[in-house]
Design a protein around this motif. Sequence first.
Motif, PDB file in Angstrom:
ATOM      1  N   LYS A 126       0.912  -1.446  -0.025  1.00  0.00           N
ATOM      2  CA  LYS A 126      -0.086   0.132  -0.079  1.00  0.00           C
ATOM      3  C   LYS A 126       0.816   1.272   0.011  1.00  0.00           C
ATOM      4  N   TYR A 127       0.907   2.018  -1.114  1.00  0.00           N
ATOM      5  CA  TYR A 127       1.658   3.200  -1.181  1.00  0.00           C
ATOM      6  C   TYR A 127       0.950   4.558  -0.756  1.00  0.00           C
ATOM      7  N   ARG A 128      -0.507   4.343  -0.991  1.00  0.00           N
ATOM      8  CA  ARG A 128      -1.256   5.446  -0.713  1.00  0.00           C
ATOM      9  C   ARG A 128      -2.820   5.208  -0.185  1.00  0.00           C
ATOM     10  N   ASP A 129      -3.328   6.125   0.692  1.00  0.00           N
ATOM     11  CA  ASP A 129      -4.690   5.815   1.410  1.00  0.00           C
ATOM     12  C   ASP A 129      -5.674   6.335   0.556  1.00  0.00           C
ATOM     13  N   LYS A 130      -5.484   7.051  -0.401  1.00  0.00           N
ATOM     14  CA  LYS A 130      -6.332   7.705  -1.582  1.00  0.00           C
ATOM     15  C   LYS A 130      -5.948   7.859  -2.985  1.00  0.00           C
ATOM     16  N   VAL A 131      -6.746   7.685  -3.729  1.00  0.00           N
ATOM     17  CA  VAL A 131      -6.263   7.681  -5.208  1.00  0.00           C
ATOM     18  C   VAL A 131      -6.784   8.945  -5.665  1.00  0.00           C
ATOM     19  N   ARG A 132      -5.937   9.944  -6.506  1.00  0.00           N
ATOM     20  CA  ARG A 132      -6.506  10.916  -7.188  1.00  0.00           C
ATOM     21  C   ARG A 132      -6.982  10.640  -8.344  1.00  0.00           C
ATOM     22  N   ALA A 343      -3.422   1.971  -5.261  1.00  0.00           N
ATOM     23  CA  ALA A 343      -2.896   1.881  -3.897  1.00  0.00           C
ATOM     24  C   ALA A 343      -1.669   1.029  -4.040  1.00  0.00           C
ATOM     25  N   TYR A 376     -10.943  12.779  -4.930  1.00  0.00           N
ATOM     26  CA  TYR A 376     -10.017  11.537  -4.576  1.00  0.00           C
ATOM     27  C   TYR A 376     -11.101  10.493  -3.967  1.00  0.00           C
ATOM     28  N   GLU A 378     -11.132   7.101  -1.573  1.00  0.00           N
ATOM     29  CA  GLU A 378     -10.442   6.487  -0.502  1.00  0.00           C
ATOM     30  C   GLU A 378     -10.101   5.083  -0.577  1.00  0.00           C
TER      31      GLU A 378
END
Length: 405
Positions: A126-132, A343, A376, A378
């Motif tokens: 998991k690199y990010r908590d939300k995706v743009r 993510a 975004y 989540e």
Amino acid sequence: MRDFSNHATNRGEGRDVQITDITTAVVEGNFEWNLIKIETDAGVTGIGESYRGGGIPELVEYTKRFLIGENPLDVERLVRYIFQEMSGHGGTTGKVVTAASGIEVALWDVAGKLLDLPVYQLLGSKYRDKVRIYCDCHAGEAYAVEDGATAYAKADAYSPEAYANEARRVVDMGFSALKFDLDLPEDNDPDPYNGRLTNAAIREKREIVEAVREEIGYDIDLAFDCHWDYSVESAKRLAYELEEYDLMWLEDLVPPENMDAQIEVTRATRTPVATGENRFRVFELTDLIYEHGVDVVTPDPTTVGGLAETMRVADRAEENYIPMSPHNVCSPVGTMACVHLGAAVPNFDVLEYHALEVKWWDDLLVRDEPLIQDGYIEVPEAPGLGIELDENVVEDHLLDGTTGF
């Protein structure tokens, strides 16, 4: 022919599971969304989605001949099994790969629920908590498909003012990135076949881009899609004319079959060039990436072979310091699959959202709030895709003549 059926049968407790049924439902949104449901003898059901359009339900139905009884936890083996078993049906590319992509997404959903893990964790990290999200917009009125064919709107829908007004509206909704179509009725004059843009057509496009930039400024990421319409010289002329507007990218300038032509266009301009959505499996994208024929690679996970295959594309892109922004014209089901992918992939950039005109888009899932908030989505922490399909809404919007799940 190698046998990809199940030879590894030893499973730990709770993981000796079998597929009992695979069904489809075609939902009529702004496109025909191909939803796929996989049922198991453990009482766990998975949902997936294949890229839009015809032929998918029939191909999915065919896979039941050899997938029923298989263990859904063998996600990647079963996808390879589809390719091998249907290789004589064009199974290494095209619609078979598209059907397999949606099955693969549903298998990940099942696996996550069985193992009590979100799909992004099954994919590795998991690199990010939300995706743009970038919003695919339409000037004046929405892109139309009539009986499967593209239909242009009236000419005034393509005025620079119409583009600028829609850009402002979408930015005010919270999106920090957006994209418009830049292929226009004017492109067909005087000849709709040779891919040549007149000076007037290029000037019209420049005026549109300029109007949007004047309206929203340069802090908003802005892309334009050309849908493979142009000759090499016209693509280069257009990209050069738009360099001063600092675009996020120009997408699909030339037809996708000729790699040398794509490389020529990309290297001729400092405007970033994006492509990749209509290629199948990593093999069809490898040369594009290693030859730097693209600045931003845009595979469609529901076309290219699924989430794991898209990660193989992303790995090759990362080796070459190329970002990946998946193409996505899906319902919320395919979109959420792409969110888990976003993510899990380090060089992921932005994800497409292409259903602004579908007022009931969020209703397809059982949830209390919209998926997209302030541009975004989540990343869910619930097992599998972390979504629940509202089958009543599916039934309300089935494609005419189809029966659904």
